[in-house]
Design an enzyme around this catalytic site. Structure first.
Site, PDB file in Angstrom:
ATOM      1  N   GLU A  38      69.445  27.687  48.578  1.00  0.00           N
ATOM      2  CA  GLU A  38      69.040  28.379  49.564  1.00  0.00           C
ATOM      3  C   GLU A  38      70.225  29.394  50.214  1.00  0.00           C
ATOM      4  O   GLU A  38      69.801  30.755  50.881  1.00  0.00           O
ATOM      5  CB  GLU A  38      67.551  27.756  50.803  1.00  0.00           C
ATOM      6  CG  GLU A  38      66.418  26.986  50.120  1.00  0.00           C
ATOM      7  CD  GLU A  38      66.111  28.406  50.230  1.00  0.00           C
ATOM      8  OE1 GLU A  38      65.845  29.155  50.807  1.00  0.00           O
ATOM      9  OE2 GLU A  38      64.750  27.872  49.321  1.00  0.00           O
ATOM     10  N   THR A  39      71.459  28.618  50.504  1.00  0.00           N
ATOM     11  CA  THR A  39      71.784  29.050  51.192  1.00  0.00           C
ATOM     12  C   THR A  39      73.798  29.704  51.175  1.00  0.00           C
ATOM     13  O   THR A  39      74.406  29.790  51.739  1.00  0.00           O
ATOM     14  CB  THR A  39      72.158  28.946  52.935  1.00  0.00           C
ATOM     15  OG1 THR A  39      72.025  27.420  53.205  1.00  0.00           O
ATOM     16  CG2 THR A  39      70.630  29.130  53.500  1.00  0.00           C
TER      17      THR A  39
END
Length: 334
Positions: free
Chosen positions: A126-127
């Site tokens: 995700e990040t």
């Protein structure tokens, strides 16, 4: 403007291109009608007209959001998609993040019944472990999609509504919130409704902070998977061996509820590529991974379906699963 007319006008608006079928004035009139509906919804939730006006006036249309929404990474074939996420750099970062937060990850895994490598894989994909949380103002993204993106406008207006409530509940500064083009934010990229419903205060400091606190993020990702039915230690996906492609009438999964059982999928020409003791009565789905020359087929089980509750793309779910396996293998070898 009547609701049905606003819907018709928005439905004829060509997203991401010049508006040839509807004038700018009509587009804004349709959006204005939807904003009036939004105002009514927020009033019913206890916000004042002044609060709603201030909230909406803080947002602006962003064409870049529409452009990104219409060209998602998940539209790529698997052979182009998976190299974006399954990299040595991400693996090393994941192992470092896991080591740094080992106690927290173990506590979350035990408390919520979720395999630790899956928690680490989600935050990494995700990040990149908080390194890339998105640069789109969240309020702009949800405003744009909620009023100017007909295919999913209703969904994103609900998220915009949740954002206003979330900001009030968690004392967040709307003008400082940055995230993805879809309005997701924080280490685990939670959309506002998921933030409100699944975030946990995992370090007991009185705040559910997914934006700056990796401890809360780890606990919240684990809680999300727990609430959607993850079973720790259960298989996720298994490659299939086929002699002549996917036999009729079987079809690859396209987002629907699980309706196959393992027994429905396994045939004389479509079998498991590895020997495993498997309950053939359990729900299952079929995933197709497009390679350059051919396609691979996998059987996805309940845990695979749970990953798709986080992101509906089967390619995303497979990337999470395969990355989690790489993480576990490397972590266990340390």
């Amino acid at each position: 403007m009547p609701k049905f007319l606003a819907t018709i006008l928005l439905a004829t608006f060509s997203i991401g291109a010049s508006a040839t079928t509807v004038s700018d004035t009509n587009i804004e009139n349709a959006a204005s009608s939807l904003k009036s509906e939004f105002q009514t919804t927020q009033l019913a939730l206890g916000f004042s007209n002044e609060e709603i006006d201030t909230f909406l006036s803080s947002a602006k249309f962003d064409q870049g959001v529409i452009d990104a929404m219409t060209k998602p990474w998940e539209a790529k074939p698997w052979y182009q998609y998976h190299p974006i996420f399954l990299t040595e750099k991400r693996l090393k970062a994941g192992l470092a993040f896991w080591k740094k937060h080992e106690e927290t990850v173990n506590r979350a895994a035990k408390e919520f019944g979720v395999d630790p490598q899956v928690i680490i894989a989600i935050i990494g994909i995700e990040t990149f472990y908080g390194g890339y949380m998105g640069n789109y103002p969240v309020v702009d993204a949800l405003y744009t999609l909620g009023f100017y993106y007909p295919p999913r406008a209703t969904f994103f207006r609900k998220e915009l509504s949740n954002l206003q409530t979330l900001a009030k509940e968690e004392q967040l500064d709307i003008n400082q919130l940055k995230g993805s083009y879809a309005g997701a934010m924080g280490y685990g990229q939670f959309i506002p409704s998921s933030y409100r419903h699944y975030a946990v205060d995992f370090d007991n400091d009185g705040q559910r902070d997914l934006l700056n606190n990796p401890v809360d993020a780890i606990g919240s990702v684990a809680n999300y998977f727990h609430q959607h039915g993850w079973v720790a230690g259960a298989p996720v996906a298994i490659p299939l061996k086929t002699q002549s492609g996917l036999p009729s009438p079987l079809k690859v999964w396209a987002g629907e509820r699980l309706h196959y059982q393992v027994a429905d999928i396994l045939t004389p020409t479509l079998s498991l590529d590895e020997s495993i003791d498997l309950d053939i009565s359990q729900p299952a789905l079929i995933v197709e991974l497009e390679q350059e020359a051919t396609s691979e087929y996998w059987i996805g089980l309940k845990n695979f379906y749970v990953i798709t509750r986080y992101n509906r793309s089967p390619l995303y779910a497979m990337a999470v699963y395969q990355f989690s396996q790489e993480l576990k293998k490397a972590h266990d070898a340390q």
